[in-house]
Design a protein around this motif. Sequence first.
Motif, short mmCIF file in Angstrom:
data_model
loop_
_atom_site.label_atom_id
_atom_site.label_comp_id
_atom_site.label_asym_id
_atom_site.label_seq_id
_atom_site.Cartn_x
_atom_site.Cartn_y
_atom_site.Cartn_z
N PRO A 158 -1.08 -10.30 13.87
CA PRO A 158 0.08 -9.43 13.63
C PRO A 158 0.50 -9.40 12.16
O PRO A 158 0.30 -10.36 11.42
CB PRO A 158 1.16 -10.04 14.51
N VAL A 159 1.08 -8.28 11.78
CA VAL A 159 1.52 -8.10 10.40
C VAL A 159 2.55 -9.14 10.01
O VAL A 159 2.59 -9.60 8.85
CB VAL A 159 2.08 -6.67 10.21
N ASP A 160 3.39 -9.56 10.96
CA ASP A 160 4.44 -10.53 10.64
C ASP A 160 3.93 -11.96 10.56
O ASP A 160 4.69 -12.90 10.31
CB ASP A 160 5.59 -10.44 11.65
N GLY A 161 2.63 -12.16 10.80
CA GLY A 161 2.04 -13.48 10.67
C GLY A 161 2.18 -14.37 11.89
O GLY A 161 1.70 -15.51 11.88
N ALA A 162 2.83 -13.89 12.95
CA ALA A 162 3.03 -14.71 14.15
C ALA A 162 1.76 -14.68 15.00
O ALA A 162 1.66 -13.93 15.98
CB ALA A 162 4.23 -14.19 14.94
N ALA A 216 -6.01 14.77 32.68
CA ALA A 216 -5.95 13.61 31.81
C ALA A 216 -4.51 13.24 31.49
O ALA A 216 -3.62 14.09 31.43
CB ALA A 216 -6.72 13.86 30.52
N VAL A 217 -4.28 11.97 31.27
CA VAL A 217 -2.97 11.47 30.88
C VAL A 217 -2.83 11.60 29.36
O VAL A 217 -3.73 11.21 28.62
CB VAL A 217 -2.82 10.00 31.29
N PRO A 218 -1.71 12.16 28.86
CA PRO A 218 -1.53 12.20 27.41
C PRO A 218 -1.54 10.79 26.84
O PRO A 218 -0.96 9.86 27.41
CB PRO A 218 -0.15 12.86 27.25
N ALA A 219 -2.20 10.61 25.72
CA ALA A 219 -2.33 9.29 25.12
C ALA A 219 -0.98 8.77 24.64
O ALA A 219 -0.18 9.52 24.08
CB ALA A 219 -3.31 9.32 23.97
N ARG A 220 -0.75 7.51 24.89
CA ARG A 220 0.41 6.82 24.35
C ARG A 220 0.04 6.26 22.99
O ARG A 220 -1.12 5.91 22.74
CB ARG A 220 0.83 5.69 25.29
N LEU A 221 1.02 6.19 22.07
CA LEU A 221 0.80 5.60 20.75
C LEU A 221 1.54 4.27 20.67
O LEU A 221 2.74 4.19 20.95
CB LEU A 221 1.27 6.54 19.64
N SER A 222 0.84 3.23 20.29
CA SER A 222 1.44 1.91 20.16
C SER A 222 2.46 1.89 19.03
O SER A 222 2.32 2.60 18.03
CB SER A 222 0.34 0.87 19.87
N THR A 223 3.48 1.06 19.20
CA THR A 223 4.50 0.91 18.15
C THR A 223 4.33 -0.38 17.37
O THR A 223 5.19 -0.74 16.57
CB THR A 223 5.90 0.93 18.78
N VAL A 224 3.22 -1.09 17.58
CA VAL A 224 3.00 -2.35 16.88
C VAL A 224 2.96 -2.11 15.37
O VAL A 224 2.42 -1.10 14.91
CB VAL A 224 1.69 -3.00 17.36
N PRO A 225 3.57 -2.96 14.57
CA PRO A 225 3.50 -2.79 13.11
C PRO A 225 2.05 -2.84 12.62
O PRO A 225 1.26 -3.68 13.08
CB PRO A 225 4.31 -3.98 12.58
N LEU A 226 1.73 -1.95 11.70
CA LEU A 226 0.39 -1.88 11.14
C LEU A 226 0.40 -2.24 9.66
O LEU A 226 1.41 -2.08 8.98
CB LEU A 226 -0.19 -0.47 11.32
N PRO A 227 -0.74 -2.70 9.14
CA PRO A 227 -0.81 -3.00 7.71
C PRO A 227 -0.54 -1.75 6.88
O PRO A 227 -0.81 -0.62 7.32
CB PRO A 227 -2.26 -3.47 7.52
N SER A 228 -0.04 -1.94 5.68
CA SER A 228 0.21 -0.83 4.78
C SER A 228 -1.11 -0.14 4.42
O SER A 228 -2.14 -0.79 4.21
CB SER A 228 0.88 -1.32 3.50
#
Length: 348
Positions: A56-60, A14-26
Motif C-alpha cells: 500500500p501507498v501508506d506503507g502499511a 455484462a456488469v459495469p466495471a467497478r473502480l477501486s478507491t485504493v490509493p495509487l502511487p503518484s
Amino acid sequence: MTSAPATTPGPTSAVPARLSTVPLPSSDVLPPPWPGGPVLVRGGEVFVRRTPWTGPVDGAADGAPRERALYVHGLGGASTNWTDLAALLAVRFDGWAIDLPGFGRSHPPARGSYSVRGHVAAVVDLLERIVAEPGEGAGRPVHLLGNSLGGLVCVVVAARRPDLVASLTLVSPAMPVYRVPAAFSRQLLLLLLPGVPALAERRLSAVTPEQQVRGMVQMCFGDPRRVPRARLDQALEEMRERAGQPWAVRALTRSMRGLITSYLRVGPANAWRMARSLRMPTLVLWGDRDRLVDPALAPRLAAAVPDARLLVLEGVGHVAMLEAAEPTARAVLALAEDAAGAVPAAVS
C-alpha cells in the motif's frame, strides 16, 4: 496521463466495471522500463520483466494482499507496454511482463512458428513457473492481463488452463472478426493473400523506426497528445533496437498471419466459444476510439463471458494500459478485490 470518464455502451448482460478507491502511487514521475532477464519456455527463451510488489501507498504492508500478475502485450508490442500500469498495480501485485517469442528482447521460437498456439504455449509455461516460484503467493493462480493479440492469447490460455488464472483482464483483445479495420496498413493486408509474406516483410523493412513510432502513435492512441515525450523517446529507442534484430519483421508478419489463421478455427478451438466457457472473474476493457479492434465488440465479448465486467473509456484508443493507466488500474484492482472477497455458494 488522464482519460475521459468511463461509459458502458448499449444493452448487455455484462456488469459495469467497478473502480477501486485504493490509493495509487503518484504518476507525476514516469518509471523507467522494469528490469528483466531470459526465462526458458517451450520453444526457446523469452525475456521477462519483473515489477516487484510495493504494498500500500501508506506503507502499511502488514496483512496487505500480495498476489501475482502476468502481462501479455499485443502484436508489434513488448513487455514495456505495461510499464506504467504495472507500477500502479504493484500496490497489490508482483508483476511479470513477457516479451512474446520474437518480440521485444525475446529471440524467435526455435521452430520459427509464430502461431497463436505457440504464443499460448509460452504463456502457459511462464504461468506455471510463476505459480511455482517460492514466496508469498506461491501455488496460487495468477491474475492474467492481455492486450490485442495478447488478449486473444490470454482467452485461449484461460480456457485451456483455468487452474492457472485467478482473474482475466482483456484490453481490446483481438477476437475473431471477418472485416479488416481500415487502419491496417496495406503491407499487413498482403498477409491475407497466399504466398506473399516475404513481400510484406520486404516492404515493412523499408519503414524507418521514426516512421514506425509515428504510425504506432497515430494508430493506437485515441489522443496522441496524451503520450509523454519521454515515452515517445523510449519507443523510438526500442524501435531502433528492433531494427537491428534480423527476425523482427518476420515476427510481426508471421504473428499477424497466425492471428488471421486463428480466426478460421471452428468448434472448440474457436475463440468466441472459448470465451463462453470462461468462469474466472473477467474484465473486458476497451477504448471507444480503438481503430484496430472495433469497440462494438466490447459489449459482445462482455456478454459472451459469464458474469464479465465491462469498461469502455471515452477518448481512448487501442492501448488503454498506456493511454489511461489509472482508470485501467482501478478497474483491475476492483476485479481482484472482489475476487478475493468472493464466497463460494453453499452446497445443499
